[in-house]
Design a protein around this motif. Structure first.
Motif, PDB file in Angstrom:
ATOM      1  N   TYR A 238      -8.160 -43.109   5.388  1.00 42.19           N
ATOM      2  CA  TYR A 238      -9.380 -43.775   4.913  1.00 42.19           C
ATOM      3  C   TYR A 238     -10.174 -44.304   6.118  1.00 42.19           C
ATOM      4  O   TYR A 238      -9.676 -44.304   7.244  1.00 42.19           O
ATOM      5  N   TYR A 239     -11.380 -44.798   5.830  1.00 43.28           N
ATOM      6  CA  TYR A 239     -12.151 -45.481   6.868  1.00 43.28           C
ATOM      7  C   TYR A 239     -12.791 -46.741   6.298  1.00 43.28           C
ATOM      8  O   TYR A 239     -12.841 -46.919   5.067  1.00 43.28           O
TER       9      TYR A 239
ATOM     10  N   ILE B 205     -11.784 -51.299   3.057  1.00 41.77           N
ATOM     11  CA  ILE B 205     -11.677 -49.839   3.041  1.00 41.77           C
ATOM     12  C   ILE B 205     -12.840 -49.331   2.185  1.00 41.77           C
ATOM     13  O   ILE B 205     -12.975 -49.741   1.028  1.00 41.77           O
ATOM     14  N   THR B 206     -13.678 -48.471   2.766  1.00 35.13           N
ATOM     15  CA  THR B 206     -14.872 -48.055   2.009  1.00 35.13           C
ATOM     16  C   THR B 206     -14.852 -46.581   1.599  1.00 35.13           C
ATOM     17  O   THR B 206     -15.569 -46.196   0.689  1.00 35.13           O
ATOM     18  N   GLY B 207     -14.063 -45.753   2.281  1.00 29.24           N
ATOM     19  CA  GLY B 207     -14.083 -44.327   1.941  1.00 29.24           C
ATOM     20  C   GLY B 207     -12.773 -43.624   2.289  1.00 29.24           C
ATOM     21  O   GLY B 207     -11.978 -44.128   3.083  1.00 29.24           O
ATOM     22  N   TYR B 208     -12.605 -42.444   1.672  1.00 27.95           N
ATOM     23  CA  TYR B 208     -11.371 -41.651   1.827  1.00 27.95           C
ATOM     24  C   TYR B 208     -11.688 -40.389   2.620  1.00 27.95           C
ATOM     25  O   TYR B 208     -12.734 -39.772   2.404  1.00 27.95           O
ATOM     26  N   ILE B 209     -10.812 -39.986   3.520  1.00 27.96           N
ATOM     27  CA  ILE B 209     -11.031 -38.752   4.293  1.00 27.96           C
ATOM     28  C   ILE B 209     -10.151 -37.600   3.803  1.00 27.96           C
ATOM     29  O   ILE B 209     -10.639 -36.530   3.456  1.00 27.96           O
ATOM     30  N   ARG B 210      -8.831 -37.812   3.756  1.00 30.03           N
ATOM     31  CA  ARG B 210      -7.930 -36.664   3.469  1.00 30.03           C
ATOM     32  C   ARG B 210      -6.527 -37.180   3.149  1.00 30.03           C
ATOM     33  O   ARG B 210      -6.202 -38.329   3.467  1.00 30.03           O
TER      34      ARG B 210
ATOM     35  N   ARG C 187     -10.763 -44.239  -6.625  1.00 27.78           N
ATOM     36  CA  ARG C 187     -10.391 -45.495  -7.313  1.00 27.78           C
ATOM     37  C   ARG C 187     -10.050 -46.591  -6.316  1.00 27.78           C
ATOM     38  O   ARG C 187      -9.553 -46.306  -5.236  1.00 27.78           O
ATOM     39  N   HIS C 188     -10.315 -47.822  -6.713  1.00 29.41           N
ATOM     40  CA  HIS C 188      -9.963 -49.030  -5.944  1.00 29.41           C
ATOM     41  C   HIS C 188     -10.895 -49.319  -4.768  1.00 29.41           C
ATOM     42  O   HIS C 188     -10.737 -50.339  -4.115  1.00 29.41           O
ATOM     43  N   LEU C 189     -11.844 -48.428  -4.453  1.00 30.66           N
ATOM     44  CA  LEU C 189     -12.709 -48.683  -3.299  1.00 30.66           C
ATOM     45  C   LEU C 189     -14.036 -49.310  -3.734  1.00 30.66           C
ATOM     46  O   LEU C 189     -14.538 -48.946  -4.783  1.00 30.66           O
ATOM     47  N   PRO C 190     -14.641 -50.229  -2.964  1.00 34.51           N
ATOM     48  CA  PRO C 190     -14.098 -50.746  -1.715  1.00 34.51           C
ATOM     49  C   PRO C 190     -12.901 -51.669  -1.967  1.00 34.51           C
ATOM     50  O   PRO C 190     -12.868 -52.375  -2.964  1.00 34.51           O
ATOM     51  N   TYR C 191     -11.962 -51.640  -1.049  1.00 33.72           N
ATOM     52  CA  TYR C 191     -10.749 -52.462  -1.165  1.00 33.72           C
ATOM     53  C   TYR C 191     -10.692 -53.459  -0.017  1.00 33.72           C
ATOM     54  O   TYR C 191     -10.741 -53.065   1.156  1.00 33.72           O
ATOM     55  N   PHE C 192     -10.589 -54.734  -0.367  1.00 33.63           N
ATOM     56  CA  PHE C 192     -10.569 -55.811   0.632  1.00 33.63           C
ATOM     57  C   PHE C 192      -9.145 -56.286   0.828  1.00 33.63           C
ATOM     58  O   PHE C 192      -8.407 -56.479  -0.144  1.00 33.63           O
ATOM     59  N   CYS C 193      -8.753 -56.497   2.065  1.00 36.60           N
ATOM     60  CA  CYS C 193      -7.379 -56.906   2.327  1.00 36.60           C
ATOM     61  C   CYS C 193      -7.296 -57.704   3.620  1.00 36.60           C
ATOM     62  O   CYS C 193      -8.003 -57.401   4.590  1.00 36.60           O
ATOM     63  N   ARG C 194      -6.419 -58.708   3.605  1.00 38.98           N
ATOM     64  CA  ARG C 194      -6.239 -59.525   4.799  1.00 38.98           C
ATOM     65  C   ARG C 194      -4.751 -59.775   4.991  1.00 38.98           C
ATOM     66  O   ARG C 194      -4.052 -60.037   4.009  1.00 38.98           O
TER      67      ARG C 194
END
Ligand SMILES: Cc1cc2nc3c(=O)[nH]c(=O)nc-3n(C[C@H](O)[C@H](O)[C@H](O)COP(=O)(O)O)c2cc1C
Ligand SMILES: Nc1ncnc2c1ncn2[C@@H]1O[C@H](COP(=O)(O)OP(=O)(O)O)[C@@H](O)[C@H]1O
Ligand SMILES: [Mg+2]
Length: 155
Positions: free
Chosen positions: A47-48, A99-104, A2-9
């Protein structure tokens, strides 16, 4: 996820100074205000994605969201390790990330060496994933070419 991709500045602020000194892996920490602007139900964990400092180049990154169980932080942090060697620190600058993906999930470890080796594996995983077309395309997103001052969360 959920929420991906997430843009933040947001602005890069000081953390505990452990990233570079103890781990050899610096992390650019976002301010409390930016941390609070994240969706409250976004999963903590690793995440990455892509990152850029000011209006510099866009680089691969890994990101940690949470309480760093190894250090038992009281405040939630959002920290970005950019996979690039910078000549200087960039505290006070505006960091833009997608943020485009989740690792662990975040984990506790028996030793500092085990934490460092987990982070190094995350970096290798991020490098591989970000070369896939679905993640690579976000490197070129217009988000990275918008005026610095504009804070945009999740478009
Ligand atoms: C890719 C990545 C994975 C991480 N994984 C964990 C983890 O599983 N457990 C943990 O306690 N901290 C984890 N951390 C957070 C580090 O503990 C944190 O970056 C370090 O304490 C530096 O904090 P500082 O910026 O306040 O100096 C991770 C950080 C990164 C960049
Ligand atoms: N590749 C990089 N990724 C993230 N931050 C970096 C990098 N190279 C240099 N830095 C600098 O290092 C700082 C983070 O180091 P760290 O030891 O985690 O300190 P802090 O606890 O203050 O966040 C960043 O704020 C930034 O100015
Ligand atoms: Mg840091």
């Amino acid at each position: 996820m959920r929420h991906l991709p997430y843009f933040c500045r947001g602005e890069v602020v000081k953390g505990f100074g452990r990233g570079s000194k103890e781990l050899g892996i610096p992390t650019a920490n976002f301010s409390e205000q930016v941390v609070e602007s994240f969706p409250s139900d976004i999963s903590t964990g690793i995440y990455y994605g892509w990152a850029c400092v000011g209006n510099g180049d866009v680089h691969k990154m890994v990101l940690s969201i949470g309480w760093n169980p190894f250090y038992k932080n009281i405040k939630k942090s959002v920290e970005t390790h950019i996979i690039h060697t910078f000549k200087e620190d960039f505290y006070g600058e505006i960091l833009s990330i997608v943020i485009t993906g989740y690792i662990r999930p975040e984990k506790n470890f028996d030793s500092l060496a085990a934490l460092i080796s987990a982070i190094q594996e995350d970096i290798e995983e991020a490098k591989r994933q970000l070369d896939l077309p679905e993640h690579l395309k976000l490197k070129e997103d217009n988000f990275f070419h918008q005026p610095e001052g504009k804070i945009v969360n999740n478009h």
